[in-house]
Structures are given as structure tokens and as C-alpha cells.
Design a protein around this motif. Structure first.
Motif, PDB file in Angstrom:
ATOM      1  N   VAL A 174       0.856  -1.179   0.000  1.00 37.25           N
ATOM      2  CA  VAL A 174       0.000   0.000   0.000  1.00 37.25           C
ATOM      3  C   VAL A 174       0.896   1.235   0.000  1.00 37.25           C
ATOM      4  O   VAL A 174       1.871   1.299   0.749  1.00 37.25           O
ATOM      5  CB  VAL A 174      -0.903  -0.007   1.251  1.00 37.25           C
ATOM      6  N   PRO A 175       0.598   2.245  -0.851  1.00 34.92           N
ATOM      7  CA  PRO A 175       1.431   3.442  -0.867  1.00 34.92           C
ATOM      8  C   PRO A 175       1.339   4.187   0.456  1.00 34.92           C
ATOM      9  O   PRO A 175       0.339   4.077   1.163  1.00 34.92           O
ATOM     10  CB  PRO A 175       0.852   4.275  -2.016  1.00 34.92           C
ATOM     11  N   PRO A 176       2.380   4.950   0.797  1.00 34.82           N
ATOM     12  CA  PRO A 176       2.348   5.676   2.071  1.00 34.82           C
ATOM     13  C   PRO A 176       1.249   6.729   2.074  1.00 34.82           C
ATOM     14  O   PRO A 176       0.771   7.145   1.035  1.00 34.82           O
ATOM     15  CB  PRO A 176       3.735   6.324   2.136  1.00 34.82           C
ATOM     16  N   GLN A 177       0.886   7.139   3.280  1.00 31.09           N
ATOM     17  CA  GLN A 177      -0.168   8.129   3.448  1.00 31.09           C
ATOM     18  C   GLN A 177       0.243   9.454   2.816  1.00 31.09           C
ATOM     19  O   GLN A 177       1.392   9.867   2.910  1.00 31.09           O
ATOM     20  CB  GLN A 177      -0.440   8.325   4.933  1.00 31.09           C
ATOM     21  N   TYR A 178      -0.703  10.120   2.153  1.00 29.23           N
ATOM     22  CA  TYR A 178      -0.392  11.399   1.510  1.00 29.23           C
ATOM     23  C   TYR A 178      -1.280  12.470   2.092  1.00 29.23           C
ATOM     24  O   TYR A 178      -2.478  12.293   2.127  1.00 29.23           O
ATOM     25  CB  TYR A 178      -0.634  11.320   0.011  1.00 29.23           C
ATOM     26  N   PRO A 179      -0.797  13.586   2.550  1.00 24.79           N
ATOM     27  CA  PRO A 179       0.605  13.900   2.758  1.00 24.79           C
ATOM     28  C   PRO A 179       1.155  13.122   3.942  1.00 24.79           C
ATOM     29  O   PRO A 179       0.411  12.775   4.848  1.00 24.79           O
ATOM     30  CB  PRO A 179       0.601  15.402   3.045  1.00 24.79           C
ATOM     31  N   PRO A 180       2.458  12.828   3.942  1.00 26.14           N
ATOM     32  CA  PRO A 180       3.008  12.036   5.039  1.00 26.14           C
ATOM     33  C   PRO A 180       2.918  12.788   6.358  1.00 26.14           C
ATOM     34  O   PRO A 180       3.181  13.980   6.419  1.00 26.14           O
ATOM     35  CB  PRO A 180       4.469  11.818   4.627  1.00 26.14           C
ATOM     36  N   VAL A 181       2.523  12.078   7.404  1.00 27.35           N
ATOM     37  CA  VAL A 181       2.429  12.665   8.730  1.00 27.35           C
ATOM     38  C   VAL A 181       3.787  12.514   9.404  1.00 27.35           C
ATOM     39  O   VAL A 181       4.352  11.425   9.437  1.00 27.35           O
ATOM     40  CB  VAL A 181       1.340  11.956   9.562  1.00 27.35           C
TER      41      VAL A 181
ATOM     42  N   SER B 163      -7.248  22.735  11.065  1.00 28.38           N
ATOM     43  CA  SER B 163      -7.341  22.357   9.666  1.00 28.38           C
ATOM     44  C   SER B 163      -8.117  23.435   8.917  1.00 28.38           C
ATOM     45  O   SER B 163      -9.255  23.729   9.259  1.00 28.38           O
ATOM     46  CB  SER B 163      -8.028  21.007   9.528  1.00 28.38           C
ATOM     47  N   LEU B 164      -7.474  24.023   7.917  1.00 24.73           N
ATOM     48  CA  LEU B 164      -8.092  25.032   7.058  1.00 24.73           C
ATOM     49  C   LEU B 164      -7.966  24.558   5.621  1.00 24.73           C
ATOM     50  O   LEU B 164      -6.888  24.638   5.037  1.00 24.73           O
ATOM     51  CB  LEU B 164      -7.386  26.381   7.205  1.00 24.73           C
ATOM     52  N   GLY B 165      -9.044  24.038   5.054  1.00 23.45           N
ATOM     53  CA  GLY B 165      -8.965  23.503   3.695  1.00 23.45           C
ATOM     54  C   GLY B 165      -8.019  22.322   3.670  1.00 23.45           C
ATOM     55  O   GLY B 165      -8.184  21.365   4.409  1.00 23.45           O
ATOM     56  N   ASP B 166      -6.980  22.387   2.833  1.00 26.99           N
ATOM     57  CA  ASP B 166      -5.995  21.309   2.784  1.00 26.99           C
ATOM     58  C   ASP B 166      -4.737  21.649   3.572  1.00 26.99           C
ATOM     59  O   ASP B 166      -3.719  20.992   3.434  1.00 26.99           O
ATOM     60  CB  ASP B 166      -5.654  20.939   1.337  1.00 26.99           C
ATOM     61  N   ILE B 167      -4.799  22.661   4.435  1.00 27.82           N
ATOM     62  CA  ILE B 167      -3.695  23.035   5.322  1.00 27.82           C
ATOM     63  C   ILE B 167      -4.011  22.488   6.711  1.00 27.82           C
ATOM     64  O   ILE B 167      -5.086  22.741   7.244  1.00 27.82           O
ATOM     65  CB  ILE B 167      -3.514  24.560   5.391  1.00 27.82           C
ATOM     66  N   THR B 168      -3.078  21.723   7.274  1.00 23.29           N
ATOM     67  CA  THR B 168      -3.278  21.130   8.596  1.00 23.29           C
ATOM     68  C   THR B 168      -2.096  21.469   9.480  1.00 23.29           C
ATOM     69  O   THR B 168      -0.945  21.341   9.058  1.00 23.29           O
ATOM     70  CB  THR B 168      -3.420  19.601   8.492  1.00 23.29           C
ATOM     71  N   VAL B 169      -2.360  21.889  10.707  1.00 22.34           N
ATOM     72  CA  VAL B 169      -1.311  22.174  11.681  1.00 22.34           C
ATOM     73  C   VAL B 169      -1.222  20.979  12.621  1.00 22.34           C
ATOM     74  O   VAL B 169      -2.193  20.622  13.283  1.00 22.34           O
ATOM     75  CB  VAL B 169      -1.604  23.462  12.469  1.00 22.34           C
ATOM     76  N   VAL B 170      -0.055  20.336  12.637  1.00 23.13           N
ATOM     77  CA  VAL B 170       0.192  19.161  13.473  1.00 23.13           C
ATOM     78  C   VAL B 170       1.482  19.403  14.239  1.00 23.13           C
ATOM     79  O   VAL B 170       2.537  19.560  13.629  1.00 23.13           O
ATOM     80  CB  VAL B 170       0.315  17.882  12.622  1.00 23.13           C
TER      81      VAL B 170
ATOM     82  N   ILE C  10       3.359  22.650   9.713  1.00 21.68           N
ATOM     83  CA  ILE C  10       2.191  22.897   8.879  1.00 21.68           C
ATOM     84  C   ILE C  10       2.275  21.911   7.728  1.00 21.68           C
ATOM     85  O   ILE C  10       3.258  21.911   6.986  1.00 21.68           O
ATOM     86  CB  ILE C  10       2.179  24.340   8.350  1.00 21.68           C
ATOM     87  N   ILE C  11       1.280  21.054   7.586  1.00 18.64           N
ATOM     88  CA  ILE C  11       1.279  20.031   6.550  1.00 18.64           C
ATOM     89  C   ILE C  11       0.391  20.504   5.401  1.00 18.64           C
ATOM     90  O   ILE C  11      -0.769  20.838   5.606  1.00 18.64           O
ATOM     91  CB  ILE C  11       0.751  18.684   7.092  1.00 18.64           C
ATOM     92  N   THR C  12       0.953  20.538   4.195  1.00 17.61           N
ATOM     93  CA  THR C  12       0.216  20.886   2.986  1.00 17.61           C
ATOM     94  C   THR C  12       0.469  19.792   1.952  1.00 17.61           C
ATOM     95  O   THR C  12       1.386  18.982   2.122  1.00 17.61           O
ATOM     96  CB  THR C  12       0.679  22.246   2.421  1.00 17.61           C
ATOM     97  N   PRO C  13      -0.309  19.749   0.878  1.00 27.67           N
ATOM     98  CA  PRO C  13      -0.040  18.751  -0.169  1.00 27.67           C
ATOM     99  C   PRO C  13       1.344  18.902  -0.796  1.00 27.67           C
ATOM    100  O   PRO C  13       1.902  17.942  -1.303  1.00 27.67           O
ATOM    101  CB  PRO C  13      -1.127  19.011  -1.211  1.00 27.67           C
ATOM    102  N   ALA C  14       1.922  20.089  -0.718  1.00 30.26           N
ATOM    103  CA  ALA C  14       3.254  20.312  -1.292  1.00 30.26           C
ATOM    104  C   ALA C  14       4.373  19.913  -0.338  1.00 30.26           C
ATOM    105  O   ALA C  14       5.529  19.853  -0.751  1.00 30.26           O
ATOM    106  CB  ALA C  14       3.410  21.780  -1.677  1.00 30.26           C
ATOM    107  N   GLY C  15       4.060  19.649   0.915  1.00 27.51           N
ATOM    108  CA  GLY C  15       5.078  19.254   1.883  1.00 27.51           C
ATOM    109  C   GLY C  15       4.871  19.969   3.205  1.00 27.51           C
ATOM    110  O   GLY C  15       3.948  20.756   3.378  1.00 27.51           O
ATOM    111  N   ALA C  16       5.772  19.692   4.144  1.00 29.43           N
ATOM    112  CA  ALA C  16       5.678  20.256   5.488  1.00 29.43           C
ATOM    113  C   ALA C  16       6.454  21.568   5.575  1.00 29.43           C
ATOM    114  O   ALA C  16       7.468  21.755   4.908  1.00 29.43           O
ATOM    115  CB  ALA C  16       6.222  19.268   6.508  1.00 29.43           C
ATOM    116  N   MET C  17       5.937  22.469   6.407  1.00 29.29           N
ATOM    117  CA  MET C  17       6.579  23.756   6.671  1.00 29.29           C
ATOM    118  C   MET C  17       6.671  23.929   8.175  1.00 29.29           C
ATOM    119  O   MET C  17       5.835  23.407   8.906  1.00 29.29           O
ATOM    120  CB  MET C  17       5.738  24.904   6.114  1.00 29.29           C
ATOM    121  N   PRO C  18       7.669  24.689   8.648  1.00 24.08           N
ATOM    122  CA  PRO C  18       7.740  24.941  10.091  1.00 24.08           C
ATOM    123  C   PRO C  18       6.618  25.881  10.534  1.00 24.08           C
ATOM    124  O   PRO C  18       6.262  26.824   9.828  1.00 24.08           O
ATOM    125  CB  PRO C  18       9.111  25.587  10.283  1.00 24.08           C
TER     126      PRO C  18
END
Length: 171
Positions: free
Chosen positions: A46-53, A63-70, A74-82
Motif C-alpha cells: 500500500v502506498p504511504p499516506q499522503y501527505p506524510p504525517v 485544519s483550514l482547507g488542505d492546510i493542517t497544523v500538526v 504545517i502540513i500541505t499537499p506540497a510538503g511540510a513547513m515549520p
């Protein structure tokens, strides 16, 4: 009441005297093989979870739209940000239209012929909100924008409340 079970075979294998980690319910047996790996047809993993946690991320704080703070990211479809030092912006691109419904016009015409009270039907109004709220986050040299659909005139207030919470987490 405190008599031992007469149907037991004499071997007591469960209870507070049993050591933690011994094989039994919830513990793998020695030599049971590799850990379970879910697969698709023909043994394809099975492919890894997208976006990777990220490791140790925990539950999402926001969670705002496809932006999630964990955690601190900050997790977005383009990758993680500080999360630290992130800049959050929102733009209201929605509009609310107010119009007289067709039913009110028809009822006003029918009742205007009978009495002048039918003109009060023209005071009926209906509101309809369309558009989006654009949320932008910039952090660590990356930039991501998401569009949140406006479902009512109060959508901007809900989004701004979440955005202010995200800003407080970014300090």
C-alpha cells in the motif's frame, strides 16, 4: 462465592500474576514472523499516506482547507513547513446576493388584485452566498494557498477565528 472454578483444568494463565509482555491476547508470539504489512492485489504494498504525517506529530490542532497544523509543523499537499514564524493571510472573495423570490412576486400579483395587502409579499427577501475564502500560509521559504467555499455570510468569521488561532500558534 470465592471458590475456585470447578471447571478449570488447574492451569491459571491469565491475571495480575502474569508478567507483562508474555504471549497472549495482544502480544505476538515468538517466531510469529514479520509484522503485518497491508498489500494490494498481487502483493503490491500500500502506498504511504499522503501527505506524510511527521513522526510524533500527534493529533491535528487546526485544519483550514488542505492546510493542517500538526505539532510544530504545517502540513500541505506540497510538503511540510515549520509552524514557528509562519505568516497567515486571508482574503474574502465571496459575495452575498439578496433578491425577491419568484414565489413572492407571484403571490404579490395574485393578492394585489384582491387587496393591497398583497404588496407586502414584495418585502420577502432571500440571501444566497457564493464564492471562496482564500487562505495563504508562508513559512520556511515555502508558500501555499487554499480556497475554502463560502457557505454563508458567516463563513469569513469562522475562517478568521481559525486563522487567528493559527497566528497565535506561529508566534
Amino acid at each position: 462465592m470465592s471458590e475456585p472454578n470447578p471447571y478449570a483444568d488447574g492451569e491459571y494463565t491469565w491475571g495480575p500474576d502474569q508478567q507483562a509482555g508474555t504471549p497472549g491476547y495482544g502480544y505476538p508470539h515468538a517466531g510469529s514472523g514479520p509484522a503485518y504489512q497491508p498489500t494490494l492485489a498481487d502483493g503490491v504494498p500500500v502506498p504511504p499516506q499522503y501527505p506524510p504525517v511527521p513522526q510524533g506529530g500527534g493529533a491535528p490542532l487546526l485544519s483550514l482547507g488542505d492546510i493542517t497544523v500538526v505539532g510544530d509543523q504545517i502540513i500541505t499537499p506540497a510538503g511540510a513547513m515549520p509552524l514557528k514564524g509562519a505568516v497567515w493571510n486571508a482574503m474574502d472573495m465571496s459575495r452575498t446576493e439578496e433578491k425577491i423570490p419568484t414565489v413572492a412576486i407571484v403571490l404579490a400579483i395574485i393578492f394585489a388584485l384582491l387587496c393591497l395587502i398583497g404588496l407586502l409579499f414584495l418585502l420577502m427577501k432571500e440571501k444566497h452566498t457564493t464564492g471562496f475564502i482564500q487562505v495563504t500560509v508562508t513559512s520556511g521559504g515555502r508558500h501555499h494557498t487554499t480556497m475554502i467555499p463560502a457557505t454563508g455570510p458567516d463563513t469569513i468569521h469562522r475562517v478568521m477565528g481559525q486563522l487567528n488561532y493559527a497566528r497565535s500558534l506561529s508566534m
